[in-house]
Enzyme design. Structure first.
Site, mmCIF file in Angstrom:
data_model
loop_
_atom_site.group_PDB
_atom_site.id
_atom_site.type_symbol
_atom_site.label_atom_id
_atom_site.label_comp_id
_atom_site.label_asym_id
_atom_site.label_seq_id
_atom_site.Cartn_x
_atom_site.Cartn_y
_atom_site.Cartn_z
ATOM 1 N N ASP A 117 -1.510 6.303 10.729
ATOM 2 C CA ASP A 117 -2.061 6.394 8.930
ATOM 3 C C ASP A 117 -2.030 5.893 7.654
ATOM 4 O O ASP A 117 -0.539 5.653 7.157
ATOM 5 C CB ASP A 117 -2.339 7.792 8.799
ATOM 6 C CG ASP A 117 -3.605 8.297 7.699
ATOM 7 O OD1 ASP A 117 -4.790 7.522 8.096
ATOM 8 O OD2 ASP A 117 -3.987 8.888 7.587
ATOM 9 N N HIS A 124 -6.813 5.525 -4.362
ATOM 10 C CA HIS A 124 -7.002 6.635 -3.995
ATOM 11 C C HIS A 124 -5.165 6.548 -4.206
ATOM 12 O O HIS A 124 -4.784 7.591 -4.237
ATOM 13 C CB HIS A 124 -6.994 7.220 -2.688
ATOM 14 C CG HIS A 124 -5.919 8.186 -1.939
ATOM 15 N ND1 HIS A 124 -6.614 9.319 -1.856
ATOM 16 C CD2 HIS A 124 -5.187 8.521 -0.682
ATOM 17 C CE1 HIS A 124 -5.613 10.492 -1.406
ATOM 18 N NE2 HIS A 124 -4.691 9.390 -0.729
ATOM 19 N N GLU A 189 -9.280 14.535 3.726
ATOM 20 C CA GLU A 189 -9.086 13.120 3.406
ATOM 21 C C GLU A 189 -9.903 12.246 4.796
ATOM 22 O O GLU A 189 -10.051 12.511 5.247
ATOM 23 C CB GLU A 189 -8.017 12.430 3.926
ATOM 24 C CG GLU A 189 -6.802 13.108 3.253
ATOM 25 C CD GLU A 189 -5.930 12.411 3.124
ATOM 26 O OE1 GLU A 189 -5.331 11.687 4.232
ATOM 27 O OE2 GLU A 189 -4.916 12.395 1.966
ATOM 28 N N GLU A 191 -11.719 9.325 5.934
ATOM 29 C CA GLU A 191 -11.244 8.392 6.594
ATOM 30 C C GLU A 191 -11.895 7.379 7.847
ATOM 31 O O GLU A 191 -12.769 8.305 8.092
ATOM 32 C CB GLU A 191 -9.739 8.386 7.036
ATOM 33 C CG GLU A 191 -9.135 8.579 5.528
ATOM 34 C CD GLU A 191 -7.121 8.664 6.540
ATOM 35 O OE1 GLU A 191 -6.849 7.835 7.715
ATOM 36 O OE2 GLU A 191 -6.952 9.333 6.093
ATOM 37 N N ASP A 223 -9.010 13.645 8.191
ATOM 38 C CA ASP A 223 -6.778 13.562 8.030
ATOM 39 C C ASP A 223 -6.565 14.733 7.348
ATOM 40 O O ASP A 223 -6.202 15.023 6.232
ATOM 41 C CB ASP A 223 -5.927 12.180 7.174
ATOM 42 C CG ASP A 223 -4.808 12.922 7.247
ATOM 43 O OD1 ASP A 223 -3.891 13.532 7.959
ATOM 44 O OD2 ASP A 223 -3.705 11.664 7.004
ATOM 45 N N ARG A 227 -1.807 20.274 0.918
ATOM 46 C CA ARG A 227 -1.551 19.592 -0.243
ATOM 47 C C ARG A 227 0.378 20.386 -1.291
ATOM 48 O O ARG A 227 0.806 19.858 -0.888
ATOM 49 C CB ARG A 227 -2.876 19.510 -1.100
ATOM 50 C CG ARG A 227 -3.524 18.893 -1.163
ATOM 51 C CD ARG A 227 -3.317 17.421 -0.651
ATOM 52 N NE ARG A 227 -4.723 16.607 -0.080
ATOM 53 C CZ ARG A 227 -4.420 15.586 -0.380
ATOM 54 N NH1 ARG A 227 -3.280 14.556 1.014
ATOM 55 N NH2 ARG A 227 -5.279 14.815 -0.043
ATOM 56 N N GLN A 230 2.577 19.622 1.530
ATOM 57 C CA GLN A 230 3.329 18.008 1.017
ATOM 58 C C GLN A 230 4.222 17.436 0.044
ATOM 59 O O GLN A 230 4.609 17.168 -0.250
ATOM 60 C CB GLN A 230 1.518 17.078 1.752
ATOM 61 C CG GLN A 230 1.571 15.646 1.492
ATOM 62 C CD GLN A 230 0.279 15.146 0.852
ATOM 63 O OE1 GLN A 230 -0.686 16.010 1.242
ATOM 64 N NE2 GLN A 230 0.375 13.804 0.764
ATOM 65 N N LYS A 243 0.303 17.689 7.709
ATOM 66 C CA LYS A 243 -0.577 16.195 8.109
ATOM 67 C C LYS A 243 -1.029 16.545 9.619
ATOM 68 O O LYS A 243 -1.621 16.264 10.429
ATOM 69 C CB LYS A 243 0.152 14.494 8.068
ATOM 70 C CG LYS A 243 0.219 13.761 6.299
ATOM 71 C CD LYS A 243 -1.620 13.887 5.820
ATOM 72 C CE LYS A 243 -1.437 13.329 4.362
ATOM 73 N NZ LYS A 243 -2.551 13.535 3.891
ATOM 74 N N THR A 247 -5.909 16.307 12.928
ATOM 75 C CA THR A 247 -6.725 15.082 13.048
ATOM 76 C C THR A 247 -8.209 14.970 13.808
ATOM 77 O O THR A 247 -8.123 15.018 14.786
ATOM 78 C CB THR A 247 -5.998 13.903 12.472
ATOM 79 O OG1 THR A 247 -4.493 13.862 11.832
ATOM 80 C CG2 THR A 247 -7.079 12.628 12.111
ATOM 81 N N GLU A 364 -8.256 14.433 -5.187
ATOM 82 C CA GLU A 364 -9.018 13.791 -5.946
ATOM 83 C C GLU A 364 -9.709 14.181 -7.665
ATOM 84 O O GLU A 364 -10.331 14.147 -7.856
ATOM 85 C CB GLU A 364 -9.228 12.209 -6.087
ATOM 86 C CG GLU A 364 -7.976 11.186 -5.350
ATOM 87 C CD GLU A 364 -7.970 10.248 -4.053
ATOM 88 O OE1 GLU A 364 -8.471 9.563 -5.098
ATOM 89 O OE2 GLU A 364 -8.536 10.278 -3.199
HETATM 90 CA CA CA Z 1 -4.592 9.930 5.206
#
Ligand code: CA
Length: 421
Positions: A117, A124, A189, A191, A223, A227, A230, A243, A247, A364
């Site tokens: 990834d 971002h 996420e 992607e 993804d 948080r 993370q 993560k 996915t 975000e």
């Molecule tokens: Ca990602």
């Protein structure tokens, strides 16, 4: 000129799967996994027609139960089969039985050996960097190489597979000791995933000029990210369990050939930014490395579902905003001699743009949960709640709908609903 098909549903100007798309997937209608091509709301069963395809290698690839074999063959074979399918489905060709999409279950299309990834949106990287390390949001290496990390292939699932809220170890800044429990800050996420075609031998890097011919196609990719996990775990080695729990990818893989009409120059680097080093730079790539691909995120909460409301659009972004291209990702990945194998998955990283409505994750959109999103039915969200469904959609479009120049292809959907921990 718009190419027409004898499959009427493929000629609708808003169709995701017109004749000039022809994405590949794997389906099952009770006879085991088979490779198919989407056309309108129908599927061409490639096993059914394999005896007629142009070469023995393609016969073998079309009778497989995953796309790896076909991906390994390279652009010559990809073009030969695409041309053959186009002729068969073109207006004027003999009509033959197809399979309605409603009659099949989509299966996982590829055996993914490795999944990497990336982190290729500067928007971002800047927004997330301000949250994770405000002292220096964008690290000095960012504008010199496509940053990535090795992610987990075993937990990549097909769209529609429920996503279980992970457990994990967290330590909010306000407490002294970490604790273990269900993730509280669950995020998505937005992607785009790219699949490697013919790989490269160990020790044999792929040049930037050769890289485009080594990429088979693209899909939507979510993804899923914890948080709070993370924040605590990713110092100093980056994302791990935040993560690797899941996915999601969309079932239809759009060939790079179908994206050709939508290739554009690379993202314009802000004044003062360094040019890519020579091994990541070519004139061709600078002129056509970008992709004008519209991407959307929708949220569908249990309460919306219960009253028959429509999913709410949270984000409208575009892949043109990515700082690095997929060819640069692939070249960088192999530049140390690391070998990619057919079917390896490269995630683009979260697709975020420079406007508030084009941010590709809740981290975000809600500024790490400090600002709630207000949904039309009065609900609020800072992060995902159990029962929430996230839907990604993507399409390329050029020209005015109704005009002779209008061209549109879609990626279908990538969906996932959150189950309790
Ligand atoms: Ca990602």
């Amino acid at each position: 000129m718009i190419p027409y098909s004898w499959v009427e549903s493929a000629n609708d100007p808003s169709a995701d799967f017109p004749l000039h798309n022809l994405p590949y997937g794997v389906f099952d209608r009770g006879e085991g996994a088979r490779i198919g091509v989407a056309i309108g709301d129908q599927i061409l069963d490639l096993r059914e027609v394999a005896a007629d395809v142009p070469s023995p290698a393609l016969v073998q690839a079309c009778t497989a139960t995953s796309l790896n074999s076909f991906m390994s063959l390279g652009p010559g074979h990809w073009t030969a089969l695409r041309n053959w399918i186009t002729e068969r489905l073109r207006a004027g060709a003999a009509t033959r039985p197809l399979i309605p999409m409603t009659d099949v279950t989509m299966k996982f299309p590829v055996e993914i050996g490795d999944y990497t990834d990336f982190f290729t949106s500067l928007y971002h990287a800047t927004n997330a960097g301000k949250i994770f390390h405000p002292d220096q949001p964008v690290r000095p290496n960012y504008k010199h190489m496509p940053i990535g990390y090795h992610s987990r292939a075993s937990s990549v699932v097909l769209s529609g597979t429920p996503v279980q809220r992970p457990y994990g170890q967290t330590k909010p800044p306000t407490v002294n000791q970490p604790s273990f429990g269900p993730c509280r800050l669950l995020d998505y996420e937005l992607e785009v995933g790219f699949f490697a075609g013919p790989g490269n031998a160990l020790g044999k890097p792929v040049s930037i000029d050769a890289a485009p011919s080594r990429i088979f196609g693209a899909c939507l990719l979510n993804d899923w990210s914890g948080r709070d996990i993370q924040f605590w775990e990713s110092q100093p080695l980056g994302p791990f369990l935040s993560k690797s729990f899941c996915t999601s990818i969309s079932p239809w893989i759009v060939p790079m050939a179908a994206l050709e009409p939508f290739r554009i120059p690379v993202f314009p680097r802000p004044a003062g930014d360094p040019a890519p080093l020579a091994h990541l730079h070519s004139r061709e790539e600078q002129q056509r490395g970008g992709i004008d691909l519209n991407l959307e995120v929708y949220l569908f909460t249990p309460r919306m579902r219960s009253v028959g409301a429509s999913p709410m659009c949270l984000t409208r972004g575009n892949f043109r905003d990515m700082y690095w291209t997929v060819a640069q990702m692939l070249t960088h990945h192999t530049s140390n001699g690391c070998n990619l194998r057919p079917g390896d998955l490269l995630g683009s990283g979260t697709v975020s743009g420079g406007t508030p409505d084009s941010l590709g994750c809740l981290l975000e959109l809600t500024r790490a949960g400090t600002e709630a999103i207000h949904l039309p039915n009065g609900e609020e969200r800072r992060f995902l709640e159990d029962g929430d469904e996230v839907i990604l959609r993507g399409y390329c479009e050029r020209g005015e709908p109704g005009s002779a120049e209008h061209l549109r292809i879609g990626f279908g959907e990538c969906r996932g609903v959150i189950l309790p921990a």
